[in-house]
Every structure is written in structure tokens, then in C-alpha cells.
Design a protein around this motif. Structure first.
Motif, PDB file in Angstrom:
ATOM      1  N   THR A  18       0.834  -1.199   0.000  1.00  0.00           N
ATOM      2  CA  THR A  18       0.000   0.000   0.000  1.00  0.00           C
ATOM      3  C   THR A  18       0.873   1.255   0.000  1.00  0.00           C
ATOM      4  O   THR A  18       0.612   2.202  -0.744  1.00  0.00           O
ATOM      5  CB  THR A  18      -0.947  -0.006   1.216  1.00  0.00           C
ATOM      6  OG1 THR A  18      -1.742  -1.198   1.170  1.00  0.00           O
ATOM      7  CG2 THR A  18      -1.854   1.210   1.209  1.00  0.00           C
ATOM      8  N   SER A  19       1.919   1.264   0.806  1.00  0.00           N
ATOM      9  CA  SER A  19       2.839   2.406   0.843  1.00  0.00           C
ATOM     10  C   SER A  19       3.514   2.605  -0.502  1.00  0.00           C
ATOM     11  O   SER A  19       3.711   3.742  -0.951  1.00  0.00           O
ATOM     12  CB  SER A  19       3.913   2.200   1.919  1.00  0.00           C
ATOM     13  OG  SER A  19       3.345   2.085   3.186  1.00  0.00           O
ATOM     14  N   ARG A  21       2.424   2.258  -3.343  1.00  0.00           N
ATOM     15  CA  ARG A  21       1.534   2.984  -4.255  1.00  0.00           C
ATOM     16  C   ARG A  21       1.725   4.497  -4.145  1.00  0.00           C
ATOM     17  O   ARG A  21       1.444   5.231  -5.082  1.00  0.00           O
ATOM     18  CB  ARG A  21       0.088   2.599  -3.933  1.00  0.00           C
ATOM     19  CG  ARG A  21      -0.940   3.266  -4.799  1.00  0.00           C
ATOM     20  CD  ARG A  21      -2.343   2.839  -4.391  1.00  0.00           C
ATOM     21  NE  ARG A  21      -3.318   3.421  -5.270  1.00  0.00           N
ATOM     22  CZ  ARG A  21      -4.157   2.732  -6.023  1.00  0.00           C
ATOM     23  NH1 ARG A  21      -4.141   1.424  -5.984  1.00  0.00           N
ATOM     24  NH2 ARG A  21      -5.013   3.354  -6.789  1.00  0.00           N
ATOM     25  N   HIS A  22       2.202   4.960  -2.992  1.00  0.00           N
ATOM     26  CA  HIS A  22       2.255   6.394  -2.712  1.00  0.00           C
ATOM     27  C   HIS A  22       3.665   6.978  -2.617  1.00  0.00           C
ATOM     28  O   HIS A  22       3.798   8.175  -2.367  1.00  0.00           O
ATOM     29  CB  HIS A  22       1.523   6.692  -1.398  1.00  0.00           C
ATOM     30  CG  HIS A  22       0.088   6.304  -1.427  1.00  0.00           C
ATOM     31  ND1 HIS A  22      -0.876   7.054  -2.062  1.00  0.00           N
ATOM     32  CD2 HIS A  22      -0.557   5.226  -0.903  1.00  0.00           C
ATOM     33  CE1 HIS A  22      -2.052   6.472  -1.928  1.00  0.00           C
ATOM     34  NE2 HIS A  22      -1.887   5.359  -1.234  1.00  0.00           N
ATOM     35  N   ASP A  24       5.856   7.718  -4.786  1.00  0.00           N
ATOM     36  CA  ASP A  24       6.138   8.703  -5.832  1.00  0.00           C
ATOM     37  C   ASP A  24       7.627   8.756  -6.167  1.00  0.00           C
ATOM     38  O   ASP A  24       8.278   9.796  -6.013  1.00  0.00           O
ATOM     39  CB  ASP A  24       5.610  10.079  -5.411  1.00  0.00           C
ATOM     40  CG  ASP A  24       5.687  11.108  -6.530  1.00  0.00           C
ATOM     41  OD1 ASP A  24       5.573  10.719  -7.710  1.00  0.00           O
ATOM     42  OD2 ASP A  24       5.876  12.305  -6.222  1.00  0.00           O
ATOM     43  N   SER A  28       8.225  10.987  -1.769  1.00  0.00           N
ATOM     44  CA  SER A  28       7.340  11.253  -0.642  1.00  0.00           C
ATOM     45  C   SER A  28       7.961  10.616   0.600  1.00  0.00           C
ATOM     46  O   SER A  28       7.884   9.403   0.810  1.00  0.00           O
ATOM     47  CB  SER A  28       5.950  10.675  -0.894  1.00  0.00           C
ATOM     48  OG  SER A  28       5.156  10.818   0.264  1.00  0.00           O
ATOM     49  N   TRP A  31       5.701   8.402   3.082  1.00  0.00           N
ATOM     50  CA  TRP A  31       5.329   7.118   2.487  1.00  0.00           C
ATOM     51  C   TRP A  31       6.542   6.230   2.277  1.00  0.00           C
ATOM     52  O   TRP A  31       6.459   5.005   2.406  1.00  0.00           O
ATOM     53  CB  TRP A  31       4.570   7.320   1.171  1.00  0.00           C
ATOM     54  CG  TRP A  31       3.155   7.734   1.392  1.00  0.00           C
ATOM     55  CD1 TRP A  31       2.621   8.981   1.165  1.00  0.00           C
ATOM     56  CD2 TRP A  31       2.087   6.933   1.902  1.00  0.00           C
ATOM     57  NE1 TRP A  31       1.289   8.981   1.509  1.00  0.00           N
ATOM     58  CE2 TRP A  31       0.930   7.735   1.956  1.00  0.00           C
ATOM     59  CE3 TRP A  31       1.995   5.607   2.319  1.00  0.00           C
ATOM     60  CZ2 TRP A  31      -0.299   7.267   2.406  1.00  0.00           C
ATOM     61  CZ3 TRP A  31       0.763   5.133   2.773  1.00  0.00           C
ATOM     62  CH2 TRP A  31      -0.357   5.953   2.814  1.00  0.00           C
ATOM     63  N   THR A  32       7.678   6.819   1.977  1.00  0.00           N
ATOM     64  CA  THR A  32       8.905   6.042   1.822  1.00  0.00           C
ATOM     65  C   THR A  32       9.309   5.426   3.152  1.00  0.00           C
ATOM     66  O   THR A  32       9.697   4.253   3.214  1.00  0.00           O
ATOM     67  CB  THR A  32      10.039   6.921   1.253  1.00  0.00           C
ATOM     68  OG1 THR A  32       9.651   7.375  -0.049  1.00  0.00           O
ATOM     69  CG2 THR A  32      11.344   6.152   1.157  1.00  0.00           C
ATOM     70  N   TYR A  78      -9.498   2.043  -2.810  1.00  0.00           N
ATOM     71  CA  TYR A  78      -9.168   2.629  -4.110  1.00  0.00           C
ATOM     72  C   TYR A  78     -10.192   2.315  -5.193  1.00  0.00           C
ATOM     73  O   TYR A  78      -9.955   2.579  -6.365  1.00  0.00           O
ATOM     74  CB  TYR A  78      -7.764   2.189  -4.543  1.00  0.00           C
ATOM     75  CG  TYR A  78      -6.711   2.623  -3.559  1.00  0.00           C
ATOM     76  CD1 TYR A  78      -6.341   3.953  -3.445  1.00  0.00           C
ATOM     77  CD2 TYR A  78      -6.104   1.700  -2.714  1.00  0.00           C
ATOM     78  CE1 TYR A  78      -5.395   4.368  -2.524  1.00  0.00           C
ATOM     79  CE2 TYR A  78      -5.150   2.088  -1.787  1.00  0.00           C
ATOM     80  CZ  TYR A  78      -4.800   3.429  -1.699  1.00  0.00           C
ATOM     81  OH  TYR A  78      -3.859   3.821  -0.776  1.00  0.00           O
TER      82      TYR A  78
END
Length: 106
Positions: A18-19, A21-22, A24, A28, A31-32, A78
């Protein structure tokens, strides 16, 4: 106790997918960090569980929990599709995970 660690590891796998996905492109930072913490804990708990549970069984169950959890997050958070065929395949995966647990031995 190994099965508890394995289930927790599978749940942390859902956290890292899930992380991911975010993140970037890992730009980010929050989220990283969530991704790195989740993947580390997930792998650590898999390793601990595999000390007792046969590695093939542990890995397959870990992946199955992660896959099911990731699909559920996709559906619930989602808006991914929840077709009858997809739900049936998820039930089949659950049956396989339960079957592996019941036949794992030592």
C-alpha cells in the motif's frame, strides 16, 4: 507463536504494498519511511516464522496474506473491482492458505 508472527508479517506486507503505491519515486518521505519500515518488519517476521514453519509453507502463506490484504485494500480504499469471479478466486486463495497451514507439519 510462529503462525502469529507469520500472519503479522503478511499484514506488514500489505503495509508495504500500500505504501509503495504512494512513494512517488521515493520522493514522498512519509510514504517512503512507511514502506521501508513495513518491508523490514514483514521480512523480519517471515524469517522468524520460517525458523519453525517449513520455508515453502511460510513463504506461500505470507505471500497469500499479503496478496489478499492488498486486494482488499484496493477494493475498499481505491475502488478496484470486486467482481464475483475475483471474489471467488480470493476465497480459493484463502482455502489454499488454510490447507497449507493444516498440512504444514514441522
Amino acid at each position: 507463536m510462529a503462525w502469529v508472527w507469520l500472519i503479522l508479517g503478511g499484514l506488514f506486507e500489505v503495509g508495504f504494498t500500500t505504501s509503495l503505491r504512494h512513494v512517488d519515486g521515493f520522493r514522498s518521505i512519509p510514504w517512503t519511511i512507511a514502506f521501508l519500515v513495513s518491508v523490514t518488519l514483514s521480512m523480519l517476521l517471515l524469517e522468524i516464522a520460517a525458523r519453525t514453519i517449513p520455508m515453502g509453507t511460510a513463504y506461500t502463506v505470507w505471500v497469500g496474506i499479503g496478496a489478499l490484504g492488498t486486494i482488499l485494500v484496493g477494493i475498499l480504499a481505491y475502488g478496484e473491482s470486486a467482481t464475483p469471479v475475483r471474489l471467488l478466486l480470493m476465497l480459493a486463495l484463502i482455502g489454499c492458505i488454510v490447507g497449507l497451514k493444516l498440512t504444514a507439519g514441522k
